[in-house]
Scaffold this active site. Structure first.
Site, PDB file in Angstrom:
ATOM      1  N   ASP A 254       0.836  -1.203   0.000  1.00 23.32           N
ATOM      2  CA  ASP A 254       0.000   0.000   0.000  1.00 23.32           C
ATOM      3  C   ASP A 254       0.868   1.249   0.000  1.00 23.32           C
ATOM      4  O   ASP A 254       2.045   1.210   0.346  1.00 23.32           O
ATOM      5  CB  ASP A 254      -0.870   0.021   1.260  1.00 23.32           C
ATOM      6  CG  ASP A 254      -1.967  -1.016   1.187  1.00 23.32           C
ATOM      7  OD1 ASP A 254      -2.322  -1.428   0.080  1.00 23.32           O
ATOM      8  OD2 ASP A 254      -2.456  -1.421   2.256  1.00 23.32           O
ATOM      9  N   LYS A 276      -3.812   3.183  -3.013  1.00 23.73           N
ATOM     10  CA  LYS A 276      -4.716   3.470  -1.926  1.00 23.73           C
ATOM     11  C   LYS A 276      -4.208   4.585  -1.021  1.00 23.73           C
ATOM     12  O   LYS A 276      -4.037   4.419   0.164  1.00 23.73           O
ATOM     13  CB  LYS A 276      -5.028   2.212  -1.103  1.00 23.73           C
ATOM     14  CG  LYS A 276      -5.850   1.227  -1.881  1.00 23.73           C
ATOM     15  CD  LYS A 276      -6.979   0.650  -1.057  1.00 23.73           C
ATOM     16  CE  LYS A 276      -6.397  -0.237   0.021  1.00 23.73           C
ATOM     17  NZ  LYS A 276      -7.191  -1.294   0.504  1.00 23.73           N
ATOM     18  N   MET A 389      -7.622   7.491  10.371  1.00 24.12           N
ATOM     19  CA  MET A 389      -8.133   8.246   9.222  1.00 24.12           C
ATOM     20  C   MET A 389      -9.028   9.383   9.694  1.00 24.12           C
ATOM     21  O   MET A 389     -10.029   9.710   9.054  1.00 24.12           O
ATOM     22  CB  MET A 389      -8.935   7.311   8.283  1.00 24.12           C
ATOM     23  CG  MET A 389      -8.083   6.191   7.729  1.00 24.12           C
ATOM     24  SD  MET A 389      -9.038   4.961   6.821  1.00 24.12           S
ATOM     25  CE  MET A 389      -9.700   3.963   8.141  1.00 24.12           C
TER      26      MET A 389
HETATM   27  N1  SAH Z   1      -3.611  -1.003   9.232  1.00 30.08           N
HETATM   28  C1  SAH Z   1      -3.132   0.290   9.640  1.00 30.08           C
HETATM   29  C2  SAH Z   1      -4.176   1.360   9.489  1.00 30.08           C
HETATM   30  C3  SAH Z   1      -4.546   1.653   8.078  1.00 30.08           C
HETATM   31  S1  SAH Z   1      -5.723   2.978   7.960  1.00 30.08           S
HETATM   32  C4  SAH Z   1      -2.612   0.206  11.082  1.00 30.08           C
HETATM   33  O1  SAH Z   1      -2.843  -0.790  11.756  1.00 30.08           O
HETATM   34  O2  SAH Z   1      -1.986   1.145  11.529  1.00 30.08           O
HETATM   35  C5  SAH Z   1      -4.656   4.339   7.677  1.00 30.08           C
HETATM   36  C6  SAH Z   1      -4.635   5.255   8.881  1.00 30.08           C
HETATM   37  O3  SAH Z   1      -3.746   4.727   9.844  1.00 30.08           O
HETATM   38  C7  SAH Z   1      -4.125   6.636   8.602  1.00 30.08           C
HETATM   39  O4  SAH Z   1      -5.140   7.472   8.109  1.00 30.08           O
HETATM   40  C8  SAH Z   1      -3.684   7.069   9.969  1.00 30.08           C
HETATM   41  O5  SAH Z   1      -4.778   7.451  10.755  1.00 30.08           O
HETATM   42  C9  SAH Z   1      -3.144   5.787  10.542  1.00 30.08           C
HETATM   43  N2  SAH Z   1      -1.678   5.678  10.390  1.00 30.08           N
HETATM   44  C10 SAH Z   1      -0.984   4.777   9.688  1.00 30.08           C
HETATM   45  N3  SAH Z   1       0.339   4.981   9.827  1.00 30.08           N
HETATM   46  C11 SAH Z   1       0.483   6.022  10.644  1.00 30.08           C
HETATM   47  C12 SAH Z   1       1.588   6.724  11.185  1.00 30.08           C
HETATM   48  N4  SAH Z   1       2.853   6.370  10.907  1.00 30.08           N
HETATM   49  N5  SAH Z   1       1.357   7.770  12.013  1.00 30.08           N
HETATM   50  C13 SAH Z   1       0.090   8.138  12.330  1.00 30.08           C
HETATM   51  N6  SAH Z   1      -0.982   7.526  11.846  1.00 30.08           N
HETATM   52  C14 SAH Z   1      -0.807   6.475  11.019  1.00 30.08           C
END
Ligand code: SAH
Length: 482
Positions: A254, A276, A389
């Site tokens: 992704d 995405k 998100m």
């Molecule tokens: N599967 C992922 C989430 C995917 S949805 C997990 O478990 O983290 C994507 C959202 O995850 C983003 O919009 C943000 O809110 C969060 N996210 C992912 N990486 C991040 C990071 N390094 N710092 C802050 N938020 C993060």
């Protein structure tokens, strides 16, 4: 590899010495050290030592080297593939080097890099496997340190395993089609049952295990691993994720997975970005599902790399359902989810004795309509809430929670790019949260954590959430009383 990686001035190669002669000129310690090093190979050693030290003479006798017990002459170098000038005398070493060069033979002069055509590496020897460490003569101590570390990492039985591999190579080439199946065989061979049997000293069992593998590898179909890549920092990847990346034929990733993590995959693996990122879907979820199934049917080892944990807002449910329906084997490898990375960055206890004992993973995108989602009720009853998100719906989330009865001074922590060096941290209250939505200085992923436990975080190096917009609009007014 980055473009600015410095160039090597000496390029490592493995020179064939079997049945060839290597000449060493010198009487003492330096010559003995080179004799011992080259004695690890099957080269014939010709040692030119008019006055060999007792130790050198004993080594020559014990190791069946040819001893030329005469003062050095250029003719002593003839026919050698390599020459070592190891006399310890500058003038003699220089003469040897010049003679060798005239004869077209590559030469190494001990401790005289300016006279060297090549350098000898520090060596980890698991013949037929050899790991050579070179520092272009700059750091023999460094080379030894690296050598010791690598030596420790590699099983003593690695050489035997590699020899066993040689004896299976022909059969593998005959029985297994080139590509995924063959690679899978070798990968299992070197890490699975054959390797384990050999490590335990059971050669016959290793042989049987390898034969069995040979029969089964050709039949096996593809496999998909849904792998959590963690929040972004490479070293938050699990060891299992790293191993699977090293074994992958194809890596589907992704947009949120950093290039550095993808780069940890096997060099020859095919890498497919399935996008995405908000607003620009390069592949639909349905396309991703069918691609996974298709690759599985082709017998590929697929790593489906997802940011954070694959089972948290990762649509893994749909991918697993597609794989299940198609009868393709799959596994799930957990990763560090963004909420945990953000909490760690803030030293924020997600559960806090006497304050909160439950936590909610949510997204603000389910706030449509009038009914309050269950998680809002949990927030009001004291749960720590992690909003994924949540940037574009920050105002909605805050407004609805306050309307529902959550105190507007409830603590809020926000981290952009959690776990990465470029992370930014913000803190404030629920009343400040709407300002997040209007900021245009944040373009990385953002994690919002709401709840009383947030008050226990460490707010050093964190910016006030409320100040963001003002500071951004009037940077020159910062610190000015107006
Ligand atoms: N599967 C992922 C989430 C995917 S949805 C997990 O478990 O983290 C994507 C959202 O995850 C983003 O919009 C943000 O809110 C969060 N996210 C992912 N990486 C991040 C990071 N390094 N710092 C802050 N938020 C993060």
């Amino acid at each position: 590899m980055p473009h600015d990686t410095p160039k090597l001035n000496a390029f490592p190669v493995f020179l064939r010495v079997e049945g060839k002669t290597v000449a060493i000129v010198g009487d003492g310690e330096e010559a003995l050290a080179k004799a011992r090093l080259l004695g690890q190979s099957s080269a014939g050693l010709r040692i030119v030592a008019g006055h060999a030290s007792a130790e050198l003479a004993a080594w020559i006798a014990a190791n069946g080297a040819l001893h030329v017990a005469a003062p050095y002459e250029p003719a002593h170098l003839e026919g050698a593939v390599m020459v070592f000038a190891a006399s310890g005398e500058e003038s003699l070493d220089r003469r040897v080097a010049e003679d060798a060069r005239r004869l077209g033979i590559a030469v190494n002069a001990v401790d005289r890099p300016d006279l060297c055509d090549f350098f000898t590496p520090a060596l980890v020897n698991r013949a037929p496997v050899a790991i050579a460490i070179g520092t272009e003569g700059a750091g023999p101590v460094l080379a030894q340190i690296i050598r010791a570390r690598i030596d420790q990492m590699l099983s003593p039985s690695l050489g035997t395993l590699a020899s066993l591999a040689v004896s299976f190579r022909h059969a593998a080439e005959k029985l297994l089609p080139k590509g995924a199946a063959r690679r899978r065989f070798w990968s299992e061979f070197f890490t699975g049952a054959p390797a384990q049997a050999l490590a335990a000293g059971r050669l016959a069992e290793a042989h049987d295990a390898a034969s069995h593998l040979l029969v089964t590898s050709g039949r096996s179909s593809g496999h998909v691993a849904l792998v959590g890549a963690g929040p972004g920092a490479e070293d938050l990847l699990t060891l299992r994720a790293q191993r699977l990346l090293m074994e992958a034929d194809v890596i589907l990733y992704d947009a949120l997975v950093p290039e550095a993590v993808v780069a940890m995959g096997r060099r020859d693996a095919e890498r497919v970005s399935v996008g995405k990122r908000k607003g620009c879907h390069s592949k639909t979820q349905a396309e991703i599902n069918s691609l996974l199934v298709e690759l599985g049917h082709e017998g590929k080892r697929v790593v489906r790399l997802k940011s954070g944990d694959p089972l948290v807002f990762g649509r893994a449910g749909e991918e697993m359902a597609a794989l299940r329906d198609a009868g393709i084997s799959y596994e799930v490898v957990p990763g560090v989810t963004a909420a945990f990375a953000a909490a760690a960055d803030f030293e924020l206890p997600l559960t806090l004795r006497g304050v909160t004992s439950s936590m909610v993973f949510t997204t603000g995108h389910d706030l449509k309509g009038n009914s309050l989602p269950d998680w809002a009720r949990l927030a009001i009853s004291g749960a720590t809430v992690a909003v994924y998100m949540g940037r574009s719906v920050a105002a909605e989330v805050a407004g609805r929670l306050i309307d529902a009865g959550l105190a507007s001074d409830t603590a809020v922590a926000v981290v952009e790019n959690a776990s990465l060096g470029i992370r930014r941290k913000f803190h404030g209250t629920l009343a400040d949260l709407p300002s997040l939505q209007a900021r245009d200085d944040l373009d990385g992923p953002v994690m919002t954590i709401i709840g009383d436990a947030v008050a226990g975080a460490n707010f050093d190096h964190s910016e006030p959430l409320a100040a963001g917009k003002i500071r951004h609009a009037h940077p020159h007014l910062e610190g000015v009383d107006a």
